[in-house]
Scaffold this active site. Structure first.
Site, PDB file in Angstrom:
ATOM      1  N   ASP A   1     -16.894  45.979 -26.977  1.00  0.00           N
ATOM      2  CA  ASP A   1     -18.342  45.776 -26.442  1.00  0.00           C
ATOM      3  C   ASP A   1     -18.869  46.151 -28.252  1.00  0.00           C
ATOM      4  O   ASP A   1     -19.836  45.974 -28.554  1.00  0.00           O
ATOM      5  CB  ASP A   1     -18.907  46.379 -25.762  1.00  0.00           C
TER       6      ASP A   1
ATOM      7  N   ASP B   1     -18.973  39.998 -15.661  1.00  0.00           N
ATOM      8  CA  ASP B   1     -19.239  41.752 -16.279  1.00  0.00           C
ATOM      9  C   ASP B   1     -19.306  42.176 -14.973  1.00  0.00           C
ATOM     10  O   ASP B   1     -19.547  42.533 -14.288  1.00  0.00           O
ATOM     11  CB  ASP B   1     -20.288  41.327 -17.062  1.00  0.00           C
TER      12      ASP B   1
HETATM   13  C1  GLA Z   1     -22.519  43.969 -21.412  1.00  0.00           C
HETATM   14  C2  GLA Z   1     -20.987  43.683 -22.183  1.00  0.00           C
HETATM   15  C3  GLA Z   1     -22.057  43.002 -23.016  1.00  0.00           C
HETATM   16  C4  GLA Z   1     -22.730  42.327 -22.503  1.00  0.00           C
HETATM   17  C5  GLA Z   1     -23.884  42.670 -21.723  1.00  0.00           C
HETATM   18  C6  GLA Z   1     -25.038  41.784 -21.073  1.00  0.00           C
HETATM   19  O1  GLA Z   1     -21.918  45.065 -22.165  1.00  0.00           O
HETATM   20  O2  GLA Z   1     -20.025  43.840 -22.261  1.00  0.00           O
HETATM   21  O3  GLA Z   1     -21.010  41.904 -23.592  1.00  0.00           O
HETATM   22  O4  GLA Z   1     -22.407  40.684 -21.860  1.00  0.00           O
HETATM   23  O5  GLA Z   1     -22.792  43.349 -20.877  1.00  0.00           O
HETATM   24  O6  GLA Z   1     -25.728  43.051 -20.812  1.00  0.00           O
END
Ligand code: GLA
Length: 805
Positions: free
Chosen positions: A570, A501
């Site tokens: 997301d 990420d």
């Molecule tokens: C980001 C990712 C999510 C999740 C969060 C965790 O927003 O896109 O899918 O993994 O971080 O903090």
């Protein structure tokens, strides 16, 4: 296939021709990029004719009628009479910004660019399945032409040199025959004794002789990525770029230029993308002479690169395609190219596991027992991989702490990571883990020891994003730290998947390492990132890596070289996902897009959608679940089990079938039809999605394209469950039982019982399926219901399965 006839270079893919010639003066004139054409040895019909020149223009060289301002050029010089947007801005040894690059020679060879490795950037690889029948046929035809070199992949290098200084510019073209892709990039070498400065250097320039185009860009923000926008071009410059340090959710590097009459299915379209994950820049200019110039490369934003004596600079590789089969044609080319030449490693072309991710189920609040409960329920449903998301390390109970401290929180996990992984494996699931390796929290042990690892400008307080700072990947010690920290976790247990990420934009761009060369910061960050990705993905080749950046903030070809799939957004709301996933398909295949079924009401939009629609939309991607499956009712569990069985049965088709947007949601903003067809044309699945119910809105027609015209097929609708709650107070009219709306009985029945959707089956030939297609059963219109009624409602969908008889 690339041929050289006299002074003309002809690059041919399976269906396109790209032709340019060397002018007497040493400039390269683009003669044609578009449909594949046959040419005799006489290319002169394609030359731009100029017998008298043009008023007010500056002429170039001996030929007083030649003005570089009105000719299609391969890569323009500066200050020589071409007043269009320039691809390169250099501060030359004497301090001027004028340069004059003219032809010196060429080199043609099989395979990809021979210095690809030296660029330290991701690049398209050769691929395996290229030497197919068609290429062999071409080879036979051209056997006697000694300048013909047949190869699945070929590279042409054109060397240009400045007319005053020993500064060399190499234009590199690689032809990926069967994907209909030509990639382009440049290498600039300073062979003078003095330094020169690059303020801007594009990977490619493409000049087209006309200007009636609409540019399609893929724009958005967090949770709203890659919405397609159309802008009709007119005189002036249109810019699509990113300045956030990543390819960004604001403007994807993907561009499609659609000709006047182009549709999704027909007409001339050009596609362009960049194998790069940092700040990018695409500019399209329509000149006064009604010519169009396109370029793409690293963004000139905060960019400056000093090239000392003997230094060279490589641009990232740009990707170019053309199709006369509309925007779907361009997408087919991109999808083929990505599957054959971009995604690599053990997971390329492999069916991807169905995962359960605990993020939207628990966020930071979990312990071992909760995780194991989720894993057990997931296993019962048929899920294959358990992914532990954020919150498993350091003191991380919210997003303010611990990034950088990649040490397992054993208290929270009830023991070591290895212990948890073993338990998950025993349940029968493989295990995956979340990381955010490019970040550092101020509240972390790492920051206490190494505050200098964070990106910040001296004497300024750096700005936070999601409560965190970015690690300075231009520094070797930082990269080494990250490689060691991540590697040690990955070697500590049986980890088979990683979600990588990156959750903030870069600000305060500065590195102590670079001293007075701060203009190199953003590009060096990306080079640093690529080095880390290269080491880690090579060190752990069995791991399936999924790239993520707050969802789809870094959905690009660069990341796809290292990581075969990307968390698309997301935003897991099915209705939003239709627009996001549709936009993404213009440039990227379904095997790269991950899509999860999450809770309803949705956590990003608070919208309620049915479990079946959430699933059916997620089927058009790599399927996963991201909700607390322990809380599903009996009826829901039954539905999910059936969904997973269905997806597994058709997984290869969903992930690797040829994808088409039969009707894009953007058209009437209400209905979308997508389809996937297998290579043998024996099976296809179509999705019909309806945003809002509109009674008496007319018939719905289902067309399934690209099947064998004289082959018979059977088509049927996937039966789905309809909640009795959907009927509200009509419930007593449509079910045999009499119950009170919103009563306890209704809620109880809903937990265990659902209505079945309509049945629908036909047998017909492939040509009829394509046109006129099938008029499918009548939708519920408010005047009655029986078993033939297609009950839809808002945010509803159907899947239709087509099979060869
Ligand atoms: C980001 C990712 C999510 C999740 C969060 C965790 O927003 O896109 O899918 O993994 O971080 O903090």
């Amino acid at each position: 296939m690339i041929t050289v006839t006299d002074k003309v270079f002809h690059i041919q893919t399976k269906a396109t021709s790209y032709i340019f010639r060397i002018l007497e003066e040493g400039y390269l004139e683009n003669l044609h990029y578009g449909n594949k054409i046959r040419v005799t040895d006489d290319y002169s019909p394609l030359y731009e004719k100029h017998s008298t020149g043009y008023g007010m223009e500056v002429s170039y060289g001996q030929d007083k009628t030649l003005t570089l301002d009105n000719i299609c050029l391969e890569y323009s010089s500066s200050g020589v009479g071409d007043y269009r947007h320039e691809p390169m801005e250099l501060k030359m040894p004497e301090g001027s910004y004028s340069n004059d690059f003219i032809y010196k020679g060429y080199e043609l060879y099989e395979g990809i660019y021979k210095e690809s490795e030296k660029t330290h950037m991701p690049y398209a690889m050769e691929g395996e399945d290229q030497v197919k029948g068609e290429i062999k046929e071409e080879k036979e035809k051209h056997k006697r032409n000694k300048e013909y070199i047949d190869a699945s992949v070929e590279t042409l290098e054109i060397t240009l040199v400045d007319s005053l200084y020993h500064i060399e510019l190499v234009l590199i073209y690689t032809c990926f025959y069967s994907s209909n892709i030509i990639t382009r990039r440049v290498k600039l070498s300073n062979n003078t004794k003095e330094s020169i400065v690059i303020n801007k250097i594009m990977s490619m320039q493409l000049d087209l002789p006309d200007s009636n185009y609409t540019v399609n860009t893929f724009d958005g923000l967090w949770a709203r990525e890659r919405h397609r926008n159309e802008t009709k071009l007119h005189s002036g410059i249109y810019v699509n770029d990113s300045t956030t340090g990543a390819s960004s959710n604001r403007h994807n590097p993907l561009i499609i230029l659609a000709g006047e009459d182009a549709t999704e299915h027909t007409g001339s379209c050009y596609g362009m993308n960049l194998i790069y994950s940092g700040n990018h820049y695409e500019a399209i200019e329509v000149s006064g002479y009604h010519k169009t110039r396109l370029m793409t490369g690293i963004s000139p934003y905060h960019f400056q690169w000093e090239l000392k004596e003997g230094d060279r600079f490589y641009s990232p590789e740009a990707v170019l395609t053309y199709s006369f089969k509309g925007k779907n044609g361009v997408s087919h080319n991109f999808h083929h190219f990505i599957q054959e030449h971009i995604v690599r490693g053990e997971w390329a072309k492999k069916e991807r596991p169905i995962l359960i991710n605990n993020w939207e189920a628990t966020y930071f609040k979990f312990n071992e027992s909760k995780l194991l409960k989720i894993a057990k329920s997931a296993k019962e449903l048929g899920i294959e991989l358990f992914v532990l998301d954020d919150g498993w390390f350091g003191q991380r109970e919210d997003d303010t702490t611990s990034l950088g401290d990649w040490v397992v929180n054993e208290k929270k996990l009830g023991g070591s990571l290895n212990n948890l992984v073993n338990k998950i494996n025993k349940i029968g699931l493989s295990f995956g883990l979340w990381f955010e390796p490019e970040m550092i929290s101020e509240m972390s042990d790492l920051y206490k020891i190494h505050p200098e690892y964070a990106i910040k400008v001296p004497n300024r307080t750096p700005r936070l994003g999601r409560n965190q700072l970015v690690l300075d990947f231009t520094k070797k010690e930082v990269r080494d730290y990250v490689i060691d920290a991540i590697s040690s976790v990955l070697s500590s247990a049986n980890i088979e998947y990683v979600k990588w990420d990156m959750n903030r934009h870069i600000s305060d761009g500065y590195s102590g390492e670079l001293k007075e060369r701060q203009g190199e910061f953003y590009h060096r960050y990306i080079l640093g990132l690529y080095e880390v990705l290269e080491v880690i993905t090579k060190r752990f080749p069995h791991i399936l890596f999924e790239s993520c950046s707050s969802g789809g903030n870094r959905f690009d070809l660069g990341m796809l070289v290292y990581m075969p799939q990307v968390w698309t957004s997301d935003n897991t709301d099915a209705n939003e996902r239709v627009t996001i996933q549709e936009g993404t398909t213009y440039g990227y295949p379904l095997s790269t897009m991950t899509a999860h079924v999450s809770a309803s009401p949705n956590h990003q939009t608070l919208r309620s959608t049915s479990l079946e629609t959430r699933f059916q939309v997620a089927c058009f991607g790599v399927l996963g679940y991201e909700l607390d499956v322990t809380k599903l009712s009996m009826a829901e569990k039954k539905i999910v089990k059936e969904q997973i069985e269905f997806y597994k049965k058709h997984r290869k088709l969903f992930q690797y079938g040829q994808f088409d947007r039969v009707k894009e949601i953007r058209k009437d903003r209400n209905t979308a039809i997508y389809q996937v067809v297998d290579e043998e044309k024996s099976e296809a699945i179509s999705l019909l999605y309806k945003r809002l119910a509109t009674p008496n809105s007319g018939i719905d027609r289902l067309r399934v394209l690209h099947l064998t015209t004289d082959q018979q097929y059977e088509i049927s609708v996937r039966k789905q469950k309809i909640s009795i709650k959907q009927f509200g107070s009509l419930v007593n009219q449509v079910t045999p039982i009499k119950i009170k709306e919103e009563g306890i009985l209704q809620a109880t029945i809903d937990q265990i019982y659902n209505l079945e959707s309509e049945d629908e089956r036909y047998q017909l030939f492939g040509d009829m399926l394509a046109e006129p297609g099938i008029k499918i059963k009548q939708e519920f219109t408010g005047v009655g219901y029986n078993e033939d009624t297609r009950v839809m409602g808002d945010f509803s969908s159907r899947l239709y399965i087509v099979k060869k008889r």
